[in-house]
Design a protein around this motif. Structure first.
Motif, PDB file in Angstrom:
ATOM      1  N   MET B  49       0.826  -1.223   0.000  1.00 33.74           N
ATOM      2  CA  MET B  49       0.000   0.000   0.000  1.00 33.74           C
ATOM      3  C   MET B  49       0.856   1.267   0.000  1.00 33.74           C
ATOM      4  O   MET B  49       0.337   2.365  -0.183  1.00 33.74           O
ATOM      5  N   ARG B  51       3.096   2.411   2.570  1.00 39.73           N
ATOM      6  CA  ARG B  51       3.276   3.138   3.840  1.00 39.73           C
ATOM      7  C   ARG B  51       4.708   3.677   3.910  1.00 39.73           C
ATOM      8  O   ARG B  51       5.679   2.917   3.744  1.00 39.73           O
ATOM      9  N   PRO B  73       0.746   6.341  -1.208  1.00 37.68           N
ATOM     10  CA  PRO B  73      -0.409   5.471  -0.889  1.00 37.68           C
ATOM     11  C   PRO B  73      -1.706   5.932  -1.550  1.00 37.68           C
ATOM     12  O   PRO B  73      -2.481   5.107  -2.025  1.00 37.68           O
ATOM     13  N   GLU B  74      -1.935   7.270  -1.570  1.00 36.30           N
ATOM     14  CA  GLU B  74      -3.214   7.743  -2.108  1.00 36.30           C
ATOM     15  C   GLU B  74      -3.354   7.421  -3.594  1.00 36.30           C
ATOM     16  O   GLU B  74      -4.453   7.153  -4.082  1.00 36.30           O
ATOM     17  N   ALA B  77      -4.188   3.825  -3.979  1.00 33.05           N
ATOM     18  CA  ALA B  77      -5.616   3.626  -3.669  1.00 33.05           C
ATOM     19  C   ALA B  77      -6.475   3.999  -4.879  1.00 33.05           C
ATOM     20  O   ALA B  77      -7.400   3.273  -5.241  1.00 33.05           O
ATOM     21  N   ILE B  78      -6.145   5.120  -5.508  1.00 32.95           N
ATOM     22  CA  ILE B  78      -6.937   5.565  -6.661  1.00 32.95           C
ATOM     23  C   ILE B  78      -6.791   4.580  -7.820  1.00 32.95           C
ATOM     24  O   ILE B  78      -7.730   4.341  -8.573  1.00 32.95           O
ATOM     25  N   PHE B  82      -7.095  -1.474  -2.197  1.00 37.69           N
ATOM     26  CA  PHE B  82      -7.792  -1.092  -0.960  1.00 37.69           C
ATOM     27  C   PHE B  82      -7.209  -1.903   0.189  1.00 37.69           C
ATOM     28  O   PHE B  82      -7.082  -3.120   0.093  1.00 37.69           O
ATOM     29  N   LEU B  83      -6.862  -1.210   1.260  1.00 40.35           N
ATOM     30  CA  LEU B  83      -6.360  -1.916   2.442  1.00 40.35           C
ATOM     31  C   LEU B  83      -7.342  -1.733   3.599  1.00 40.35           C
ATOM     32  O   LEU B  83      -7.671  -0.609   3.974  1.00 40.35           O
ATOM     33  N   ALA B 103     -13.746   9.543  -0.399  1.00 35.87           N
ATOM     34  CA  ALA B 103     -12.948   8.506  -1.063  1.00 35.87           C
ATOM     35  C   ALA B 103     -13.564   8.148  -2.417  1.00 35.87           C
ATOM     36  O   ALA B 103     -12.850   7.980  -3.411  1.00 35.87           O
ATOM     37  N   LYS B 106     -12.817  10.855  -4.927  1.00 40.78           N
ATOM     38  CA  LYS B 106     -11.437  10.768  -5.415  1.00 40.78           C
ATOM     39  C   LYS B 106     -11.310   9.691  -6.486  1.00 40.78           C
ATOM     40  O   LYS B 106     -10.600   9.837  -7.456  1.00 40.78           O
TER      41      LYS B 106
END
Lengths: 384, 257
Positions: B49, B51, B73-74, B77-78, B82-83, B103, B106
């Motif tokens: 992810m 971090r 990370p963002e 995610a996009i 997904f975590l 979310a 985004k």
């Protein structure tokens, strides 16, 4: 100045700013020096300019206090009169619910000039009353508000404590009695400028079977001390509060939201959320005290403060005191959280950038109380 | 296609937490990652992810063949990862619905206020799904994880996974702290994610959850290293014989093999 005020001058000289002195384990959360430096302020001659986003609310207000008092368009069942000094007769009088116990209350007692007494008739369905306490340009104003809500009356009270951007000093004391079986929605907006310290103390007494739903928003200024003492003083009386406190950069706030139970089977809930932006300072304090007579009372205090920057300071200080043997429940929780790595990472995993996380948190805390929504003011105006 | 972890070595501070780890999470499959406490399971999830406290020393992470190793990370995610964290933090002041709306916005992209849903259908969908997975919909008006029970936290993470429609879902111990009914509900929705064609990386200590979610693939991680990879039978072997046995058996097997 009336002769009756002379005793307060004596108290002003004698009393300290707070009863317990600053020690390594007890600290001042209020920067009293800001007040001390302005105790000699002259009375303000003209009102401060009101920020644009509040002008509509001020125009709508039934009672406006700044360097004068104006009363207009009161709802049916509501009466208001100007008070200039210490009144005689029945009902609430200045210092019925508030005791002159420290230097700032003594100062106010000695110097306040603009006052109002509002009375809501028994059983009145009064809709909405708007009280707007403004400020004076580069001088001192002292406002004293008495509000007596009659038995079984119902309605909403919007209480605005505003201070503009000029210098000077403001004190505001309010004493509100909610008589048995009355139901009040109290919406409080505290918004202070960055040059004027404000000392505010409000005492709300909730009597038997009465209920108060209190929504509270504060964005403090140069130094804001707002103490809200809610005395739940009758059987089955109920008080519930949701509060949002925002410390903007270069501001200091000490916000004290307390529930003091004297009524048996009374219920009190205070949920406060605070956020500190930049180098702001916020002490978000609250005491839940269950006195001996408050058997089977229930009380809960929650206080969370989030720091957005290492430059800011935040304190969440809850106190729970139980003096009665039998309670229904009592709980308190508090935390100060900085925008830590884990916290930020979690929100980033939802696709949010650091700026968006900051925005989401500010909006969340500012909107938590529901005041911005209730007064139809964009939260962005409140935190500018 | 899906997620590929290729010869990944990562550390936190001076400590190496993943050593040359390779595995795939294919779409429409559940890949269970098992291992004892401290074996590097959560670290693997965090490194995938992005971090920032972890440093990738070697190897790569690919999503649909494209390296995401250097993305924040963002952005991961996009792109569709997904975590669901094992113990997600409290976010005082922010309602669960506000977080989901931000979310989802985004994910959809475009301009506009983050707090105003760009696809209004999400409001109805979140209410319906909350009910389906056994959450009182009023949880959406509560602050994220503040005062949530253990079960509510787990289900809230699953709810977000379902609503945000990612490609790859990493679930870090979604069964911890749940009673048997809670485990069954969570399992039902993990199976649903698989049916929807998502790749699911399911991190767990015990094979208990795997009675209800039969994984397509199982990897055992010990000391930050992959010691075994196989089908569902590997999870049963772990359950019956324990990690030490599996480590021994696979080491011997690979030596003989």
């Amino acid at each position: 100045m009336s002769g009756s005020r002379e005793k307060y001058l004596e108290l002003l000289r004698k009393l300290p700013f707070q009863a317990i002195a600053d020690t390594p384990t007890v600290r001042y959360y209020t920067d009293w020096k800001e007040y001390e430096a302005r105790l000699d302020s002259e009375y303000a001659d003209e009102p401060d300019e009101v920020a644009e986003f509040l002008r509509d609310l001020r125009s709508e207000a039934n009672v406006v206090l700044d360097v004068d008092v104006s009363i207009t368009g009161l709802p049916k069942g509501v009466a208001a009169e100007r008070i200039e000094d210490y009144v005689d007769g029945e009902g609430l009088k200045p210092f019925t619910l508030i005791e002159v116990a420290n230097k700032m209350t003594a100062y106010h007692a000695y110097r306040w000039r603009e006052g109002v007494k509002i009375t809501v008739e028994e059983g009145a369905d009064f809709g909405r009353i708007v009280l707007f306490s403004g400020s004076g340009r580069d001088g001192y104003v002292g406002h004293h508000i008495l509000l007596d809500v009659g038995e079984g009356a119902k309605g909403e009270i919007v209480f605005v404590d505003y201070a503009g951007e000029s210098g000077g000093l403001k004190t505001l004391l309010a004493e509100i009695r909610v008589n048995p079986k009355a139901e009040v929605n109290l919406v409080t907006l505290v918004h202070h400028g960055k040059n004027k310290p404000v000392y505010a103390l409000r005492a709300v007494e909730v009597l038997a079977q009465a209920s108060v739903e209190s929504l509270f928003f504060a964005a403090g200024g140069k130094m804001t001390r707002f103490q809200d003492d809610n005395l739940i003083n009758g059987r089955l009386a109920r008080f519930e509060m949701k509060a949002s406190n925002v410390a903007r950069p270069a501001t200091k706030s000490d916000i004290i939201l307390s529930t003091l139970h004297k009524g048996p089977e009374s219920e009190g809930v205070v949920k406060a959320r605070g956020i500190v932006i930049g180098d702001g300072y916020l002490a978000q304090r609250g005491a839940a005290v269950l006195y001996d007579e408050a058997s089977l009372a229930a009380s809960e205090v929650e206080s969370y403060v989030t720091l957005l920057s290492e430059k800011g300071k935040g304190y969440a200080v809850p106190v729970l005191e139980i003096h009665t043997g039998e309670i229904t429940r009592a709980g308190h929780s508090a935390a100060v959280a900085s925008l830590g790595e884990e916290f930020t990472f979690y929100l980033k995993t939802r696709g949010l950038s650091e700026d968006e996380i900051t925005g989401l948190l500010i909006e969340g805390v500012a909107s938590f109380s529901g005041v911005a929504e209730k007064l139809a003011i964009p939260f962005t105006e409140l935190i500018k | 296609m899906g997620l590929e972890v290729v010869n990944l070595t990562a550390r936190i501070g001076e400590k190496t937490v993943l050593k040359n780890v390779s595995l795939n999470v294919n779409y429409g499959e559940v890949h269970a990652i098992m291992g004892p406490n401290g074996s590097g399971k959560s670290s693997l999830a965090y490194v995938i992810m992005g971090r920032e406290i972890y440093e990738v020393v070697d190897g790569d992470i690919l999503l649909d063949g494209e390296s995401i190793k250097d993305l924040p990370p963002e952005e991961r995610a996009i792109k569709g990862i997904f975590l669901a964290m094992q113990d997600p933090p409290q976010v005082p002041g922010v309602r669960l619905s506000s977080l989901i709306i931000a979310a989802a916005n985004k994910k959809l992209g475009g301009e506009g206020e983050l707090g105003r849903p760009r696809d209004p259908r999400i409001l109805k969908r979140m209410m319906e799904l909350a009910k389906e997975i056994g959450l009182d919909p009023s949880i959406l008006q509560r602050e994220v994880n503040v005062g949530f029970s253990g079960g509510e936290r787990k289900r809230s993470e699953i709810l977000q996974a379902l609503l945000l429609d990612p490609k790859i879902v990493i679930l870090d111990e979604p069964d911890s702290g749940l009673d048997i009914d809670g485990i069954k509900i969570v399992a039902q929705y993990i199976n649903k994610l698989r049916e929807q064609g998502k790749g699911v990386m399911l991190i767990t200590h015990y094979a208990r959850l795997l009675q209800y979610v039969k994984p397509d693939r199982v990897t055992v991680l010990i000391g930050g290293e992959v010691v075994a990879t196989d089908g569902y039978e590997l999870a049963r072997l772990v359950e019956e014989k324990g990690y030490a046995y599996v480590k021994q058996a696979f080491r011997k097997g690979s030596a003989q093999g």
